[in-house]
Write a protein that holds these residues in place. Structure first.
Motif, PDB file in Angstrom:
ATOM      1  N   THR A   7       0.834  -1.197   0.000  1.00  0.00           N
ATOM      2  CA  THR A   7       0.000   0.000   0.000  1.00  0.00           C
ATOM      3  C   THR A   7       0.871   1.250   0.000  1.00  0.00           C
ATOM      4  O   THR A   7       1.750   1.411   0.849  1.00  0.00           O
ATOM      5  CB  THR A   7      -0.915   0.009   1.240  1.00  0.00           C
ATOM      6  N   ALA A   8       0.633   2.112  -0.987  1.00  0.00           N
ATOM      7  CA  ALA A   8       1.455   3.305  -1.151  1.00  0.00           C
ATOM      8  C   ALA A   8       0.909   4.123  -2.317  1.00  0.00           C
ATOM      9  O   ALA A   8       0.072   3.639  -3.089  1.00  0.00           O
ATOM     10  CB  ALA A   8       2.912   2.934  -1.422  1.00  0.00           C
ATOM     11  N   VAL A   9       1.427   5.332  -2.428  1.00  0.00           N
ATOM     12  CA  VAL A   9       1.237   6.099  -3.654  1.00  0.00           C
ATOM     13  C   VAL A   9       2.381   5.727  -4.589  1.00  0.00           C
ATOM     14  O   VAL A   9       3.556   5.788  -4.198  1.00  0.00           O
ATOM     15  CB  VAL A   9       1.218   7.612  -3.388  1.00  0.00           C
ATOM     16  N   TYR A  10       2.041   5.334  -5.784  1.00  0.00           N
ATOM     17  CA  TYR A  10       3.031   4.906  -6.782  1.00  0.00           C
ATOM     18  C   TYR A  10       3.249   6.040  -7.784  1.00  0.00           C
ATOM     19  O   TYR A  10       2.289   6.589  -8.335  1.00  0.00           O
ATOM     20  CB  TYR A  10       2.566   3.637  -7.478  1.00  0.00           C
ATOM     21  N   TYR A  11       4.522   6.337  -8.013  1.00  0.00           N
ATOM     22  CA  TYR A  11       4.900   7.435  -8.889  1.00  0.00           C
ATOM     23  C   TYR A  11       5.704   6.927 -10.082  1.00  0.00           C
ATOM     24  O   TYR A  11       6.626   6.116  -9.923  1.00  0.00           O
ATOM     25  CB  TYR A  11       5.759   8.459  -8.142  1.00  0.00           C
ATOM     26  N   CYS A  12       5.371   7.455 -11.219  1.00  0.00           N
ATOM     27  CA  CYS A  12       6.167   7.235 -12.413  1.00  0.00           C
ATOM     28  C   CYS A  12       7.263   8.299 -12.453  1.00  0.00           C
ATOM     29  O   CYS A  12       7.018   9.455 -12.081  1.00  0.00           O
ATOM     30  CB  CYS A  12       5.254   7.340 -13.640  1.00  0.00           C
ATOM     31  N   HIS A  13       8.443   7.925 -12.899  1.00  0.00           N
ATOM     32  CA  HIS A  13       9.586   8.850 -12.875  1.00  0.00           C
ATOM     33  C   HIS A  13      10.480   8.606 -14.081  1.00  0.00           C
ATOM     34  O   HIS A  13      10.702   7.452 -14.493  1.00  0.00           O
ATOM     35  CB  HIS A  13      10.383   8.644 -11.590  1.00  0.00           C
ATOM     36  N   ALA A  14      10.983   9.691 -14.636  1.00  0.00           N
ATOM     37  CA  ALA A  14      11.977   9.617 -15.708  1.00  0.00           C
ATOM     38  C   ALA A  14      13.166  10.484 -15.302  1.00  0.00           C
ATOM     39  O   ALA A  14      13.009  11.702 -15.176  1.00  0.00           O
ATOM     40  CB  ALA A  14      11.396  10.094 -17.027  1.00  0.00           C
ATOM     41  N   PRO A  15      14.332   9.890 -15.069  1.00  0.00           N
ATOM     42  CA  PRO A  15      15.487  10.692 -14.654  1.00  0.00           C
ATOM     43  C   PRO A  15      15.854  11.764 -15.684  1.00  0.00           C
ATOM     44  O   PRO A  15      16.291  12.843 -15.321  1.00  0.00           O
ATOM     45  CB  PRO A  15      16.602   9.656 -14.498  1.00  0.00           C
ATOM     46  N   ARG A  16      15.716  11.437 -16.963  1.00  0.00           N
ATOM     47  CA  ARG A  16      16.029  12.410 -18.013  1.00  0.00           C
ATOM     48  C   ARG A  16      15.126  12.166 -19.218  1.00  0.00           C
ATOM     49  O   ARG A  16      15.047  11.045 -19.710  1.00  0.00           O
ATOM     50  CB  ARG A  16      17.488  12.329 -18.433  1.00  0.00           C
ATOM     51  N   VAL A  17      14.514  13.228 -19.683  1.00  0.00           N
ATOM     52  CA  VAL A  17      13.708  13.191 -20.896  1.00  0.00           C
ATOM     53  C   VAL A  17      14.407  14.065 -21.937  1.00  0.00           C
ATOM     54  O   VAL A  17      14.711  15.230 -21.656  1.00  0.00           O
ATOM     55  CB  VAL A  17      12.275  13.698 -20.641  1.00  0.00           C
ATOM     56  N   VAL A  18      14.689  13.492 -23.096  1.00  0.00           N
ATOM     57  CA  VAL A  18      15.415  14.220 -24.142  1.00  0.00           C
ATOM     58  C   VAL A  18      14.419  14.811 -25.133  1.00  0.00           C
ATOM     59  O   VAL A  18      13.598  14.083 -25.710  1.00  0.00           O
ATOM     60  CB  VAL A  18      16.396  13.291 -24.875  1.00  0.00           C
TER      61      VAL A  18
END
Length: 121
Positions: free
Chosen positions: A90-101
């Motif tokens: 149980t948690a809030v799930y986050y999408c993440h991109a360290p770098r977007v070109v």
């Protein structure tokens, strides 16, 4: 404007499954690594899984064998299939991109708004 938008969270019983999706929007050239993080109440945000644009994956020990990360580069999507869910997931799930070109610049440290996953009977 670049953004990551998650979907697919919700309430599920222990042992159940959910599939999270994350869509990237904007005039993106490439995203090498995409991650899923989660943050449970009162805890720090932690890395759950990551995937490169070549399909190399990495998982936290706590989810190995239960969660599967995948991506569709053409659709600029990343997914997290979560099976055998436990209350401690149980948690809030986050999408993440360290770098977007982008064509003329890079955007570092892009986060989605998060989607809540609750595992409870």
């Amino acid at each position: 404007q670049v953004q990551l938008v998650e979907s697919g969270g919700g309430l599920v019983q222990p042992g159940g499954s959910l599939r999270l999706s994350c869509a990237a929007s904007g005039s993106i050239v490439s995203i090498n690594v995409m991650d899923w993080y989660r943050q449970a109440p009162g805890k720090e945000r932690e890395l759950v899984a990551s995937i490169t644009n070549g399909g190399i994956t990495n998982y936290a020990d706590s989810v190995k064998g239960r969660f599967t990360i995948s991506r569709d580069n053409g659709k600029k999507m990343v997914y997290l299939q979560m099976n055998s869910l436990k209350p401690e997931d149980t948690a809030v799930y986050y999408c993440h991109a360290p770098r977007v070109v982008f064509p003329y610049y890079n955007h570092d440290g892009l986060w989605g708004q998060g989607t809540l996953v609750t595992v409870s009977s």
